[in-house]
Scaffold this active site. Sequence first.
Site, PDB file in Angstrom:
ATOM      1  N   LYS A 288     -25.056   9.167 -21.003  1.00  0.00           N
ATOM      2  CA  LYS A 288     -24.033   9.789 -20.152  1.00  0.00           C
ATOM      3  C   LYS A 288     -24.445   9.675 -18.691  1.00  0.00           C
ATOM      4  O   LYS A 288     -25.621   9.872 -18.350  1.00  0.00           O
ATOM      5  CB  LYS A 288     -23.869  11.262 -20.553  1.00  0.00           C
ATOM      6  CG  LYS A 288     -22.691  11.968 -19.878  1.00  0.00           C
ATOM      7  CD  LYS A 288     -22.558  13.414 -20.363  1.00  0.00           C
ATOM      8  CE  LYS A 288     -21.376  14.128 -19.718  1.00  0.00           C
ATOM      9  NZ  LYS A 288     -21.291  15.552 -20.105  1.00  0.00           N
TER      10      LYS A 288
ATOM     11  N   SER B  28     -16.548  17.039 -21.181  1.00  0.00           N
ATOM     12  CA  SER B  28     -16.663  15.994 -20.181  1.00  0.00           C
ATOM     13  C   SER B  28     -17.271  14.698 -20.729  1.00  0.00           C
ATOM     14  O   SER B  28     -17.076  13.634 -20.170  1.00  0.00           O
ATOM     15  CB  SER B  28     -17.524  16.487 -19.016  1.00  0.00           C
ATOM     16  OG  SER B  28     -18.861  16.729 -19.455  1.00  0.00           O
TER      17      SER B  28
ATOM     18  N   SER C 194     -19.163  20.151 -23.733  1.00  0.00           N
ATOM     19  CA  SER C 194     -18.962  18.726 -23.424  1.00  0.00           C
ATOM     20  C   SER C 194     -19.598  17.738 -24.385  1.00  0.00           C
ATOM     21  O   SER C 194     -19.360  16.535 -24.279  1.00  0.00           O
ATOM     22  CB  SER C 194     -19.461  18.419 -22.015  1.00  0.00           C
ATOM     23  OG  SER C 194     -18.570  18.965 -21.097  1.00  0.00           O
TER      24      SER C 194
HETATM   25  N1  GLN Z   1     -14.836  21.785 -20.497  1.00  0.00           N
HETATM   26  C1  GLN Z   1     -15.895  22.589 -19.960  1.00  0.00           C
HETATM   27  C2  GLN Z   1     -15.756  22.667 -18.466  1.00  0.00           C
HETATM   28  O1  GLN Z   1     -14.885  22.058 -17.959  1.00  0.00           O
HETATM   29  C3  GLN Z   1     -17.189  22.042 -20.423  1.00  0.00           C
HETATM   30  C4  GLN Z   1     -17.999  21.319 -19.438  1.00  0.00           C
HETATM   31  C5  GLN Z   1     -19.321  20.856 -19.943  1.00  0.00           C
HETATM   32  O2  GLN Z   1     -19.760  21.233 -21.034  1.00  0.00           O
HETATM   33  N2  GLN Z   1     -19.984  20.086 -19.132  1.00  0.00           N
HETATM   34  O3  GLN Z   1     -16.469  23.333 -17.802  1.00  0.00           O
END
Ligand code: GLN
Length: 515
Positions: free
Chosen positions: A80, A155, A179
Amino acid sequence: MTDLTRLSAADLAGLLASRAVSSVDATRAHLDRIESVDEDVHAFLHVAGEKALATAAGIDQRRAAGEQLAPLAGVPIAIKDVLATNDMPSTSGSKILEGWLPPYDATVVRKLREAGLVPLGKTNMDEFAMGSSTEHSAYGPTRNPWDLERIPGGSGGGSAAAVAAFEAPLALGSDTGGSIRQPAAVTGSVGVKPTYGGVSRYGAIALASSLDQVGPVSRSVLDAGLLHDVIGGHDPFDSTSLTDTWPSMADAARAGLADGALKGVRVGVIRELSGEGFQAGVTQRFEESLALLESAGAEIVEVSAPSFEYAVAAYYLILPAEASSNLARFDSVRFGLRVDPSDPPVTVERVMSATRDAGFGPEVKRRIILGTYALSAGYYDAYYGSAQKVRTLIQRDFASAFEKVDVLVSPSAPTTAFKFGEKLADPMAMYLNDITTIPANLAGVPGMGLPIGLAPEDGLPVGLQLMAPARADARLYTIGAALEQLLEQKWGGSMLSQAPDLSATEMFASEEGAV
Ligand code: GLN
């Protein structure tokens, strides 16, 4: 000849170790796959083809010389883009870091290299890991391999899609509020958020430091365990890293395959994370999985976690507060982009403002404003202080639930993959999608998402989330592997083998109800 991209990491590692297959061939097969499908999927922001082949050749040579290598040596992996890599740009999905080449590797990346894994490239993500769809990436969204009109989650949509589209057998993700687990749910892959402090955050571009965890993404529970074993453990460069000695997660997964592994395991179903707001097909597959666990000897218990109702609200104060502070380092001087103001004077403050205006996307700006506001002197107690109190209540809910059960379960996400644009204009709708995954981050406990079938109404993947007490990550692997085995016996194979073959001219149509 076997298609090397369809193998699990464990099987590929076996063939590499016996020298039936070379790492160069395995790497080339994945690069070819990327070449043929990634124009559509867009899982990768950067592909390091030549470097990957050179790394693979080095592994092959060492193996030919009789050197004893680590279990995953020679296996390709996608990383990532939130993770610093000293030989590939690391952008965290943002224009403000376009082309930035870090001077060092994240600890997890260093560990991958030491274990002989072969980095294929960097995967797409929502900007600074803010989002649930990859639509907030500054470089365009990733598409879900099951349906290119739909989101791959976020994400870490790039890592999940890369694995689900057979572009890489393994990937690294990061999980601040889901994410890793939510993209796993909507792409039919496996993803684990380890116990907070179990895997180093050094070199992971920070979103919210008290919530962020790096973890594995894969197509099977055992593969995730093998990767967890490589990246886990104490790191003196991370002040929140635990000093525990961890059991092997791969061994824990193997233990789950033994007869009777689920006998007497107490599985807690969280009342607040089911029912209203959950798609019917998600609930159906979830309930079928509970029945399967029960048929194998597990005891299903309903538990209540009343504070989970406030988890999303608390998270969306704590996260922006920490993010606004972490993102202050992007000041146009130390990293990446610098934009001069269109007219004089060119002062430090005006350069900083012009750079941040041009370099950050709308979601990042929204959260910086929210976080700065929540931390401002007059509102600190009302917002940030209250959110921290909720965080304590959520931790207590977990603690009392774990007095009664060994693991907690819920659907990994309320719905299957949604269409592009469906939630983009409505940040609240996007945030509410994280309801199932956020509590684990607020409490620091480990969570695993794994595929449990396709929703009957749309034929798209559904995920189940397992959660365990802090430090009991191994339990997730044992129970996860046991459930995965039961499901695969029922389906006669892995769920991802039913995914459309994107490189074929005609899409492979999955048989109605087969999974
Ligand atoms: N969807 C969550 C957010 O927007 C998760 C983000 C993450 O785990 N990096 O904050």
